[in-house]
Design an enzyme around this catalytic site. Structure first.
Site, PDB file in Angstrom:
ATOM      1  N   ASP A  11     -10.506 -14.005 -18.439  1.00 49.10           N
ATOM      2  CA  ASP A  11     -10.717 -14.055 -16.992  1.00 49.10           C
ATOM      3  C   ASP A  11      -9.494 -14.719 -16.390  1.00 49.10           C
ATOM      4  OD1 ASP A  11     -11.448 -14.426 -14.368  1.00 49.10           O
ATOM      5  OD2 ASP A  11     -13.425 -15.248 -14.804  1.00 49.10           O
ATOM      6  N   ILE A  12      -8.655 -13.946 -15.695  1.00 47.56           N
ATOM      7  CA  ILE A  12      -7.395 -14.496 -15.193  1.00 47.56           C
ATOM      8  C   ILE A  12      -7.596 -15.475 -14.044  1.00 47.56           C
ATOM      9  CG2 ILE A  12      -6.104 -12.470 -15.960  1.00 47.56           C
ATOM     10  CD1 ILE A  12      -5.888 -11.637 -12.992  1.00 47.56           C
ATOM     11  N   ASN A  38      -2.717  -5.699 -15.204  1.00 48.79           N
ATOM     12  CA  ASN A  38      -3.472  -4.694 -14.465  1.00 48.79           C
ATOM     13  C   ASN A  38      -4.685  -5.260 -13.738  1.00 48.79           C
ATOM     14  OD1 ASN A  38      -4.605  -1.802 -13.996  1.00 48.79           O
ATOM     15  ND2 ASN A  38      -6.218  -2.844 -15.146  1.00 48.79           N
ATOM     16  N   THR A  71     -13.110  -0.105   0.883  1.00 52.17           N
ATOM     17  CA  THR A  71     -12.922   1.303   0.562  1.00 52.17           C
ATOM     18  C   THR A  71     -12.829   2.079   1.863  1.00 52.17           C
ATOM     19  OG1 THR A  71     -15.314   1.681   0.467  1.00 52.17           O
ATOM     20  CG2 THR A  71     -14.207   1.159  -1.607  1.00 52.17           C
ATOM     21  N   SER A 128       0.950  -1.999  -5.681  1.00 51.95           N
ATOM     22  CA  SER A 128       0.582  -0.966  -4.717  1.00 51.95           C
ATOM     23  C   SER A 128       1.636  -0.817  -3.629  1.00 51.95           C
ATOM     24  CB  SER A 128      -0.757  -1.317  -4.055  1.00 51.95           C
ATOM     25  OG  SER A 128      -1.063  -0.409  -3.003  1.00 51.95           O
ATOM     26  N   TYR A 131      -6.006  -7.110   0.315  1.00 46.08           N
ATOM     27  CA  TYR A 131      -5.471  -6.416  -0.854  1.00 46.08           C
ATOM     28  C   TYR A 131      -3.975  -6.156  -0.681  1.00 46.08           C
ATOM     29  CZ  TYR A 131      -4.931  -2.884  -4.516  1.00 46.08           C
ATOM     30  OH  TYR A 131      -4.512  -2.186  -5.623  1.00 46.08           O
ATOM     31  N   LYS A 141      -0.855  -7.706  -3.029  1.00 50.57           N
ATOM     32  CA  LYS A 141       0.126  -6.884  -3.728  1.00 50.57           C
ATOM     33  C   LYS A 141       1.539  -7.113  -3.202  1.00 50.57           C
ATOM     34  CE  LYS A 141      -2.734  -4.987  -6.564  1.00 50.57           C
ATOM     35  NZ  LYS A 141      -2.691  -5.337  -8.018  1.00 50.57           N
ATOM     36  N   VAL A 161      -6.035   6.199  -6.961  1.00 54.12           N
ATOM     37  CA  VAL A 161      -6.621   6.746  -8.181  1.00 54.12           C
ATOM     38  C   VAL A 161      -8.146   6.835  -8.082  1.00 54.12           C
ATOM     39  CG1 VAL A 161      -6.757   6.499 -10.695  1.00 54.12           C
ATOM     40  CG2 VAL A 161      -4.693   5.786  -9.479  1.00 54.12           C
ATOM     41  N   THR A 212     -11.120   5.883  -9.208  1.00 53.67           N
ATOM     42  CA  THR A 212     -11.759   4.867 -10.038  1.00 53.67           C
ATOM     43  C   THR A 212     -12.874   4.208  -9.239  1.00 53.67           C
ATOM     44  OG1 THR A 212     -10.306   3.064  -9.293  1.00 53.67           O
ATOM     45  CG2 THR A 212      -9.563   4.366 -11.210  1.00 53.67           C
TER      46      THR A 212
END
Length: 320
Positions: free
Chosen positions: A100-101, A127, A134, A179, A239, A243, A276, A278
């Site tokens: 768990d980072i 990653n 969304t 991203s 987000y 990034k 992508v 996902t």
């Protein structure tokens, strides 16, 4: 041209270019690496974070398919073990370890295990990441967790594993999955503060403190409700900023690792996998996980030692 025919509009031309490039990438993936290009072996150790599903799983699968030993990590032990088992059943050399980072203890435990079992690693693919928006949504309700995971967690993971990157004539590799949304000078989704953008853009003056301070300022404005008027990106705000920080940190570390001596070289780059299909995108993406993983895998295995501190998409360098 017949008078009844319509010229492709800008959107259609972009779609055609995208499809053509995807076809080219698919073709390139079918071409095996030559013996001259293969600097790695079965003893080469690659770590992929957040690899129990999606892009991370596909990165781990592709690296293992090329003959490396892959350590697949996941915050969720059950999911990670199931993903690892699926790859092992395909004859691939993949090992699982929980990670768990967000947790310093988890990172320290993982690094201790790696050092004891392998002595070090050769490739790190950062990653692991999260997003809570969304489509056209732009909530910052989970901004702190997004920034802490995508930037601070990634940074902490990189720092912890740097001493374990094994020295070799070929050098070690670090790949940051990032991203295009984090581009400093993107036309539609950039920081409005020109002075801040210029500071973040100047790699010679760029510092970790500046990147941290930018993220902390945003989080403070989220807490007091002033972030909307603060000039931050208006699309996938938290987000995008996480990034942006990853991209800036990649440029900073590219400068830092370039100062290492011969035999201790490390090459660090970041890449955008595209939009992508996902769980993170609600399965609404335009790109398959296989295509999304391609550039990260390509960078991890790239023999060209001049590629360092750069940003890529579809195997092509793009601007930060």
């Amino acid at each position: 041209m017949d008078a009844t025919e319509k010229r492709p509009n800008k959107k259609e031309r972009a779609k055609e270019r995208r499809e053509k490039r995807h076809q080219e990438i698919s073709r390139l993936r079918t071409i095996p690496y030559s013996d001259h290009e293969r600097w790695w072996s079965a003893e080469t150790i690659a770590v992929v974070t957040g690899a129990n599903r999606g892009i991370g799983f596909e990165i781990a699968r592709q690296l293992a398919t090329h003959g490396l030993t892959v350590i697949l990590t996941s915050r969720d032990t059950t999911a990670g073990e199931e993903a690892t088992k699926a790859l092992q059943e395909g004859g691939l050399k993949v090992i699982f370890h929980q990670l768990d980072i967000l947790e310093h203890e988890s990172i320290d435990s993982f690094c201790a295990w790696v050092k004891e079992k392998y002595g070090g690693i050769d490739i790190l693919v950062n990653n692991a990441g999260i997003s809570y928006n969304t489509g056209s949504e732009n909530s910052v309700e989970f901004a702190e967790k997004v920034i802490n995971t995508n930037y601070f967690g990634t940074k902490n993971m990189t720092k912890a594993l740097l001493p374990l990157m094994r020295p070799s004539p070929e050098g070690a590799r670090i790949v940051m999955v990032s991203s295009r949304l984090g581009r400093l000078n993107g036309r539609r989704n950039r920081i409005a503060d020109v002075a801040l953008r210029q500071k973040l853009e100047d790699v010679e003056l760029l510092t970790e403190d500046l990147i941290d301070a930018t993220m902390n300022k945003f989080l403070e404005e989220v807490k007091d409700g002033s972030w909307i008027s603060g000039g931050w990106p208006q699309n996938n705000t938290d987000y995008s900023l996480s990034k942006l920080a990853v991209n800036a940190y990649t440029r900073l570390m590219g400068r830092v690792v370039s100062e290492r001596g011969d035999g201790e070289n490390i090459y660090i780059n970041c890449c955008c996998p595209g939009w992508v299909k996902t769980a993170m995108t609600g399965w609404a993406g335009l790109t398959s996980p296989e295509e999304g993983a391609d550039t990260a895998v390509w960078l991890a295995l790239l023999q060209d030692k001049s590629v360092n501190g750069k940003f890529f998409a579809e195997r092509r360098e793009i601007n930060f």
